[in-house]
Design a protein around this motif. Structure first.
Motif, PDB file in Angstrom:
ATOM      1  N   GLN A 348      47.112  45.207  54.234  1.00  0.00           N
ATOM      2  CA  GLN A 348      45.998  44.500  53.782  1.00  0.00           C
ATOM      3  C   GLN A 348      46.175  43.905  52.536  1.00  0.00           C
ATOM      4  N   LEU A 349      45.414  42.590  52.250  1.00  0.00           N
ATOM      5  CA  LEU A 349      45.558  41.857  51.058  1.00  0.00           C
ATOM      6  C   LEU A 349      44.608  42.144  50.240  1.00  0.00           C
ATOM      7  N   VAL A 350      45.044  42.502  48.768  1.00  0.00           N
ATOM      8  CA  VAL A 350      43.931  42.799  47.790  1.00  0.00           C
ATOM      9  C   VAL A 350      44.240  41.568  46.843  1.00  0.00           C
ATOM     10  N   LEU A 351      43.238  40.875  46.168  1.00  0.00           N
ATOM     11  CA  LEU A 351      43.319  39.835  45.224  1.00  0.00           C
ATOM     12  C   LEU A 351      42.916  40.559  43.965  1.00  0.00           C
ATOM     13  N   VAL A 352      43.476  40.201  42.876  1.00  0.00           N
ATOM     14  CA  VAL A 352      43.250  41.015  41.345  1.00  0.00           C
ATOM     15  C   VAL A 352      43.276  40.102  40.408  1.00  0.00           C
ATOM     16  N   THR A 353      42.271  40.272  39.584  1.00  0.00           N
ATOM     17  CA  THR A 353      42.200  39.582  38.268  1.00  0.00           C
ATOM     18  C   THR A 353      41.697  40.552  37.235  1.00  0.00           C
ATOM     19  N   ARG A 354      42.662  40.516  36.173  1.00  0.00           N
ATOM     20  CA  ARG A 354      42.051  41.652  35.020  1.00  0.00           C
ATOM     21  C   ARG A 354      42.102  40.731  33.628  1.00  0.00           C
ATOM     22  N   PHE A 371      52.935  46.281  16.782  1.00  0.00           N
ATOM     23  CA  PHE A 371      52.086  45.842  17.839  1.00  0.00           C
ATOM     24  C   PHE A 371      51.369  44.735  17.512  1.00  0.00           C
ATOM     25  N   GLY A 372      50.577  44.035  18.757  1.00  0.00           N
ATOM     26  CA  GLY A 372      49.622  42.934  18.458  1.00  0.00           C
ATOM     27  C   GLY A 372      48.273  43.599  18.731  1.00  0.00           C
ATOM     28  N   THR A 373      47.538  42.631  18.531  1.00  0.00           N
ATOM     29  CA  THR A 373      46.262  42.851  19.060  1.00  0.00           C
ATOM     30  C   THR A 373      45.508  41.769  20.094  1.00  0.00           C
ATOM     31  N   LEU A 374      44.586  42.013  20.727  1.00  0.00           N
ATOM     32  CA  LEU A 374      43.866  41.214  22.022  1.00  0.00           C
ATOM     33  C   LEU A 374      42.719  40.557  21.447  1.00  0.00           C
ATOM     34  N   LYS A 375      42.952  39.650  20.407  1.00  0.00           N
ATOM     35  CA  LYS A 375      41.486  39.255  20.027  1.00  0.00           C
ATOM     36  C   LYS A 375      41.427  37.900  20.475  1.00  0.00           C
ATOM     37  N   SER A 376      42.366  37.182  21.033  1.00  0.00           N
ATOM     38  CA  SER A 376      42.571  35.829  21.918  1.00  0.00           C
ATOM     39  C   SER A 376      42.070  36.102  23.377  1.00  0.00           C
ATOM     40  N   GLY A 377      42.314  37.457  23.725  1.00  0.00           N
ATOM     41  CA  GLY A 377      41.788  37.477  25.367  1.00  0.00           C
ATOM     42  C   GLY A 377      43.128  37.523  26.159  1.00  0.00           C
ATOM     43  N   TYR A 378      43.411  38.489  26.962  1.00  0.00           N
ATOM     44  CA  TYR A 378      44.299  38.838  27.851  1.00  0.00           C
ATOM     45  C   TYR A 378      44.244  38.657  29.108  1.00  0.00           C
ATOM     46  N   THR A 379      44.890  37.687  29.867  1.00  0.00           N
ATOM     47  CA  THR A 379      44.390  37.592  31.578  1.00  0.00           C
ATOM     48  C   THR A 379      45.892  37.613  32.161  1.00  0.00           C
ATOM     49  N   GLU A 380      45.456  38.249  33.335  1.00  0.00           N
ATOM     50  CA  GLU A 380      46.435  38.301  34.455  1.00  0.00           C
ATOM     51  C   GLU A 380      45.697  38.188  35.797  1.00  0.00           C
ATOM     52  N   SER A 381      46.457  37.812  36.752  1.00  0.00           N
ATOM     53  CA  SER A 381      45.910  37.600  38.192  1.00  0.00           C
ATOM     54  C   SER A 381      47.110  37.667  39.086  1.00  0.00           C
ATOM     55  N   GLY A 382      46.846  38.290  40.260  1.00  0.00           N
ATOM     56  CA  GLY A 382      47.691  38.208  41.264  1.00  0.00           C
ATOM     57  C   GLY A 382      47.225  38.842  42.633  1.00  0.00           C
ATOM     58  N   PHE A 383      48.127  39.410  43.257  1.00  0.00           N
ATOM     59  CA  PHE A 383      47.655  40.016  44.645  1.00  0.00           C
ATOM     60  C   PHE A 383      48.683  41.223  45.122  1.00  0.00           C
TER      61      PHE A 383
END
Length: 422
Positions: A348-354, A371-383
């Protein structure tokens, strides 16, 4: 490649025990000799005996600090008592050479509302930056692959009193008062009023509510059975730490929220989204802040980072890369209709975005860690391509946007997936 062989050997050993059953309600196991009931109880994480039901979670685990962690634990069943239970475990870490344990029990105060008063004493480890809901004790996942890669823990000795109460099957509450002695296993100081705390005490009260408004159920002979596991589901938790109460060192509060929504397109395809929010206010040490569920090992090459993908974790985000005192994450997964090659091979194929966003005040109070902060917004995608062989599959995830890294291969995560439902 060393990691690849380690994970392969590990999963071969625990394949039968570590079946994944996310978002499935825990049922207190009962004595039964039927194979169907036995399989159901194993699916819920218990192996039943006459008086004691072994909790399969404690048999074998692995993380970067303890190495292999193994032991025994469980809870008494109805044959022992319907009004009293013992809930305890003991485990040993082969890398840190240390025993951990829990001694606990509960008494049924309100049978109709399943009102259990629980007490416990725990000497164990907890992941720094994790934030669990009290009511998550009523859901169970045999296997969270992300646990394999965690390296940042703190020791805690915690005495707690809690009360579970079911208003109805759609609305569950739990409250807890806990006193903890906390010692990070890494070099860390929290500086407050010119005092550097390398270890500290907390006294924390929590209240959590789990609301499943679209759940459909029926009650027959006093037993509640779920007919439709409706969505969305909502969880809210408030925590308050009191300074100078039983020698506690800090005043802070936390508000955590999570909602899960599932859209069913047809019997073979659906989309599920998980939104998590967290806010910490006051003098909050790193141990009690948020890390946004990273799951990428801090190693040089893609093959060295080859591990196992989690359920809602960020696969390209390195462990300990970001911390926040306020954050939000959104994980969306779309499950495509399985490819039916035959009755046994149906990948089964699963498309993922976070997506994750967050920030932190008073970073300078946290010393000896970076450590850093996430103030600029973190994005990843995949399958993901799941269930290729014996529940194993593969996932590919790509990191892009504000936190895209200069070295291209550092933006890529290639991993196993593991999905089995009993």
């Amino acid at each position: 490649m060393r990691n690849l062989w380690l994970y392969t050997i590990f999963f071969s050993c625990v394949f039968v025990l570590n079946a994944q059953t996310p978002e499935e309600d825990i049922e207190k196991p009962k004595d039964s000799i039927s194979s169907k009931t036995l399989l159901k109880q194993i699916g819920n994480g218990f192996f039943p005996t006459k008086l004691w039901n072994f909790d399969l979670r404690y048999l074998v685990k692995f993380n970067q600090y303890e190495g292999f962690r193994t032991g025994l634990g469980g809870v008494t069943n109805d044959s022992f008592s319907k009004n009293f239970r013992i809930d305890s475990y003991g485990v040993y870490g082969f890398r840190d050479h240390r025993f951990k344990y829990k001694i606990g029990g509960g008494y049924l105060l309100n049978k109709k509302a399943k009102g259990w008063l629980n007490v416990s004493y725990i000497d164990d480890l907890m992941e720094t930056g994790s934030s669990d809901f009290l009511t998550d004790g009523r859901t169970f996942s045999f296997f969270e692959p992300r646990l394999l890669n965690i390296s940042l823990f703190h020791k805690h000795i915690t005495s707690a009193v809690s009360y579970e109460h079911e208003v109805n099957p759609k609305l569950i509450t739990e409250t807890e008062i806990a006193i903890s002695n906390i010692r990070p296993t890494y070099d860390y100081n929290y500086v407050l009023d010119n005092i550097a705390y390398g270890s500290f005490e907390t006294s924390i009260a929590k209240i959590a509510v789990q609301w499943n408004p679209f759940l459909e159920y029926e009650t027959i002979d006093g037993k509640t059975e779920t007919i439709v596991d409706g969505y969305p589901k909502f969880t809210l938790q408030y925590s308050k730490s009191f300074k100078n109460v039983l020698n506690a060192d800090f005043n802070f509060s936390k508000l955590d929220f999570r909602t899960i929504h599932k859209v069913i397109h047809n019997k073979d395809s659906h989309t599920i989204g998980t939104l998590s929010l967290g806010l910490a206010h006051g003098d909050t040490p790193l141990t009690h802040l948020y890390h946004a569920y990273p799951n990428n090992i801090n190693k040089e090459t893609i093959l060295n980072r080859f591990s196992v993908a989690g359920i809602n974790s960020f696969e390209t985000m390195f462990f300990n890369e970001f911390f926040s005192d306020r954050f939000a994450t959104l994980v969306v997964k779309h499950y495509v209709k399985p490819f039916r090659f035959n009755n046994y091979f149906k990948p089964q194929l699963v498309l993922v975005t976070r997506y994750a966003v967050g920030n932190m005040n008073t970073i300078s109070r946290h010393q000896n860690v970076s450590f850093g902060t996430l103030k600029s917004g973190y994005t990843e995608s995949g399958f993901e391509i799941n269930k290729l062989l014996l529940g194993f599959g593969l996932s590919f995830t790509y990191r892009y946007g504000a936190y895209h890294l200069p070295k291209e291969e550092d933006n890529i995560a290639l991993k196993f997936t593991f999905n089995i439902t009993l």
